[in-house]
Design an enzyme around this catalytic site. Sequence first.
Site, PDB file in Angstrom:
ATOM      1  N   HIS A   1      21.460  -7.004 -36.449  1.00 33.57           N
ATOM      2  CA  HIS A   1      22.802  -7.740 -35.487  1.00 33.57           C
ATOM      3  C   HIS A   1      21.864  -8.385 -34.303  1.00 33.57           C
ATOM      4  O   HIS A   1      22.351  -9.580 -33.925  1.00 33.57           O
ATOM      5  CB  HIS A   1      23.730  -6.894 -34.947  1.00 33.57           C
ATOM      6  CG  HIS A   1      22.929  -5.473 -34.229  1.00 33.57           C
ATOM      7  ND1 HIS A   1      21.998  -4.875 -34.909  1.00 33.57           N
ATOM      8  CD2 HIS A   1      23.087  -5.018 -33.349  1.00 33.57           C
ATOM      9  CE1 HIS A   1      21.661  -3.788 -34.301  1.00 33.57           C
ATOM     10  NE2 HIS A   1      22.288  -3.782 -33.199  1.00 33.57           N
TER      11      HIS A   1
ATOM     12  N   TYR B   1      21.361   4.704 -32.765  1.00 40.14           N
ATOM     13  CA  TYR B   1      22.085   5.346 -33.840  1.00 40.14           C
ATOM     14  C   TYR B   1      21.601   4.733 -35.354  1.00 40.14           C
ATOM     15  O   TYR B   1      22.151   4.969 -36.233  1.00 40.14           O
ATOM     16  CB  TYR B   1      23.787   4.776 -33.803  1.00 40.14           C
ATOM     17  CG  TYR B   1      24.130   5.180 -32.709  1.00 40.14           C
ATOM     18  CD1 TYR B   1      24.839   6.421 -32.623  1.00 40.14           C
ATOM     19  CD2 TYR B   1      24.645   4.428 -31.818  1.00 40.14           C
ATOM     20  CE1 TYR B   1      25.634   7.156 -31.547  1.00 40.14           C
ATOM     21  CE2 TYR B   1      25.466   5.038 -30.396  1.00 40.14           C
ATOM     22  CZ  TYR B   1      25.860   6.303 -30.477  1.00 40.14           C
ATOM     23  OH  TYR B   1      26.488   6.652 -29.364  1.00 40.14           O
ATOM     24  N   ASP B   2      20.317   4.190 -35.157  1.00 40.53           N
ATOM     25  CA  ASP B   2      19.700   3.683 -36.516  1.00 40.53           C
ATOM     26  C   ASP B   2      19.644   4.762 -37.572  1.00 40.53           C
ATOM     27  O   ASP B   2      19.834   4.327 -38.817  1.00 40.53           O
ATOM     28  CB  ASP B   2      17.977   3.309 -36.139  1.00 40.53           C
ATOM     29  CG  ASP B   2      18.093   2.040 -35.410  1.00 40.53           C
ATOM     30  OD1 ASP B   2      18.885   1.313 -35.661  1.00 40.53           O
ATOM     31  OD2 ASP B   2      17.000   1.769 -34.882  1.00 40.53           O
TER      32      ASP B   2
ATOM     33  N   LYS C   1      13.568  -4.040 -40.124  1.00 39.73           N
ATOM     34  CA  LYS C   1      14.781  -4.148 -39.253  1.00 39.73           C
ATOM     35  C   LYS C   1      15.044  -5.204 -38.417  1.00 39.73           C
ATOM     36  O   LYS C   1      16.059  -5.928 -38.318  1.00 39.73           O
ATOM     37  CB  LYS C   1      15.015  -2.819 -38.503  1.00 39.73           C
ATOM     38  CG  LYS C   1      16.409  -2.591 -37.667  1.00 39.73           C
ATOM     39  CD  LYS C   1      16.266  -1.739 -36.635  1.00 39.73           C
ATOM     40  CE  LYS C   1      17.525  -1.799 -35.863  1.00 39.73           C
ATOM     41  NZ  LYS C   1      17.428  -1.445 -34.677  1.00 39.73           N
TER      42      LYS C   1
ATOM     43  N   ASP D   1      24.376  -6.961 -25.139  1.00 38.37           N
ATOM     44  CA  ASP D   1      25.057  -6.018 -25.052  1.00 38.37           C
ATOM     45  C   ASP D   1      25.459  -5.524 -26.771  1.00 38.37           C
ATOM     46  O   ASP D   1      25.647  -6.585 -27.261  1.00 38.37           O
ATOM     47  CB  ASP D   1      26.477  -6.207 -24.486  1.00 38.37           C
ATOM     48  CG  ASP D   1      26.977  -4.707 -24.193  1.00 38.37           C
ATOM     49  OD1 ASP D   1      26.312  -3.899 -23.581  1.00 38.37           O
ATOM     50  OD2 ASP D   1      28.030  -4.503 -24.607  1.00 38.37           O
ATOM     51  N   SER D   2      25.313  -4.179 -27.042  1.00 35.38           N
ATOM     52  CA  SER D   2      25.335  -4.105 -28.489  1.00 35.38           C
ATOM     53  C   SER D   2      25.915  -2.895 -28.703  1.00 35.38           C
ATOM     54  O   SER D   2      26.117  -1.922 -27.745  1.00 35.38           O
ATOM     55  CB  SER D   2      24.089  -4.110 -29.261  1.00 35.38           C
ATOM     56  OG  SER D   2      23.079  -3.535 -28.365  1.00 35.38           O
TER      57      SER D   2
ATOM     58  N   GLY E   1      13.866   0.300 -26.705  1.00 31.51           N
ATOM     59  CA  GLY E   1      14.109   0.022 -28.062  1.00 31.51           C
ATOM     60  C   GLY E   1      14.525  -1.736 -28.050  1.00 31.51           C
ATOM     61  O   GLY E   1      13.877  -2.387 -28.966  1.00 31.51           O
ATOM     62  N   LYS E   2      15.479  -1.983 -27.364  1.00 33.83           N
ATOM     63  CA  LYS E   2      15.880  -3.194 -27.245  1.00 33.83           C
ATOM     64  C   LYS E   2      15.084  -4.141 -26.704  1.00 33.83           C
ATOM     65  O   LYS E   2      14.765  -5.320 -27.162  1.00 33.83           O
ATOM     66  CB  LYS E   2      17.204  -3.438 -26.244  1.00 33.83           C
ATOM     67  CG  LYS E   2      18.783  -2.966 -26.944  1.00 33.83           C
ATOM     68  CD  LYS E   2      19.489  -3.432 -25.950  1.00 33.83           C
ATOM     69  CE  LYS E   2      20.883  -2.505 -26.129  1.00 33.83           C
ATOM     70  NZ  LYS E   2      21.997  -2.942 -24.933  1.00 33.83           N
TER      71      LYS E   2
HETATM   72  P1  IMP Z   1      24.290  -0.991 -24.115  1.00 33.97           P
HETATM   73  O1  IMP Z   1      24.309  -2.316 -24.803  1.00 33.97           O
HETATM   74  O2  IMP Z   1      23.312  -0.850 -23.162  1.00 33.97           O
HETATM   75  O3  IMP Z   1      25.634  -0.675 -23.791  1.00 33.97           O
HETATM   76  O4  IMP Z   1      23.821  -0.145 -25.327  1.00 33.97           O
HETATM   77  C1  IMP Z   1      23.995  -0.208 -26.711  1.00 33.97           C
HETATM   78  C2  IMP Z   1      23.946   1.021 -27.298  1.00 33.97           C
HETATM   79  O5  IMP Z   1      24.280   0.933 -28.715  1.00 33.97           O
HETATM   80  C3  IMP Z   1      22.360   1.609 -27.533  1.00 33.97           C
HETATM   81  O6  IMP Z   1      22.135   2.592 -26.439  1.00 33.97           O
HETATM   82  C4  IMP Z   1      22.463   2.150 -28.801  1.00 33.97           C
HETATM   83  O7  IMP Z   1      23.093   3.433 -28.497  1.00 33.97           O
HETATM   84  C5  IMP Z   1      23.377   1.399 -29.634  1.00 33.97           C
HETATM   85  N1  IMP Z   1      22.560   0.451 -30.197  1.00 33.97           N
HETATM   86  C6  IMP Z   1      22.739  -0.872 -30.072  1.00 33.97           C
HETATM   87  N2  IMP Z   1      21.832  -1.471 -31.270  1.00 33.97           N
HETATM   88  C7  IMP Z   1      21.221  -0.772 -31.654  1.00 33.97           C
HETATM   89  C8  IMP Z   1      20.323  -0.560 -32.742  1.00 33.97           C
HETATM   90  O8  IMP Z   1      19.885  -1.938 -33.138  1.00 33.97           O
HETATM   91  N3  IMP Z   1      20.203   0.476 -33.411  1.00 33.97           N
HETATM   92  C9  IMP Z   1      20.648   1.572 -32.835  1.00 33.97           C
HETATM   93  N4  IMP Z   1      21.424   1.642 -31.994  1.00 33.97           N
HETATM   94  C10 IMP Z   1      21.981   0.674 -31.276  1.00 33.97           C
END
Ligand code: IMP
Length: 197
Positions: free
Chosen positions: A180, A154-155, A175, A71-72, A15-16
């Site tokens: 973010h 978590y969208d 979106k 990282d998000s 997704g990212k």
């Molecule tokens: P990490 O940055 O790889 O630790 O993963 C961040 C996690 O935050 C993701 O696996 C999602 O669970 C959540 N996340 C981050 N950005 C989004 C988004 O745009 N939509 C939905 N969930 C997100």
Amino acid sequence: MYKIDKILIGTHNKGKFKEISDLLPEKLEKISPIDLGIESPKEDGKTFLENSELKANFFCNKSKLVTLSDDSGLEIDCLDGQPGIFSSRWAAEFGGFDNAMKEILKKVKKTNKDKKAQFVCSLTIQWPDGKKISEIGTIKGNISSKKGNNGFGYDPIFKPKGHKITFGQMKYNKKLGMDHRYIAYKKLEKKIKTYFR
Ligand code: IMP
């Protein structure tokens, strides 16, 4: 000036990867660590910024390519900012995002407090010579009952402020142009666009 014509997008999250690819200039070649057989590093930073920096550093050192990492996560006010940097780990611990979202809704309900939340994204670009630039983007909103099947993570339980629908109900391009990651990217773009061909 040394121009960037290809970039490694330092994430294994599909997704990212898609969102970041679609934010970057179309003619830039986008490479995934999966294509190069590079595993993910251990994320032991204490903040989104520390984690995006450590991922960019790790993937850049392994690939020797200019690398953009993210990282998000989702911070929920009534849960003291949780899951925050542990957003993906919560999903793993609860057995997937559906279960994690159910758990979150239960926890939020139990507090009887308001449902304010925010998605946060730290983006770091690193060059093989060690130069790096980071920017953070935040979008405020509220936790909602689970709605929609679009997007990822978590969208479906996040309704951005000023909107009547969750990110899970929103069209992909809508979106992409407001979240973010977009906010962080637009700040970063101002500093890096002269490096693109
Ligand atoms: P990490 O940055 O790889 O630790 O993963 C961040 C996690 O935050 C993701 O696996 C999602 O669970 C959540 N996340 C981050 N950005 C989004 C988004 O745009 N939509 C939905 N969930 C997100």
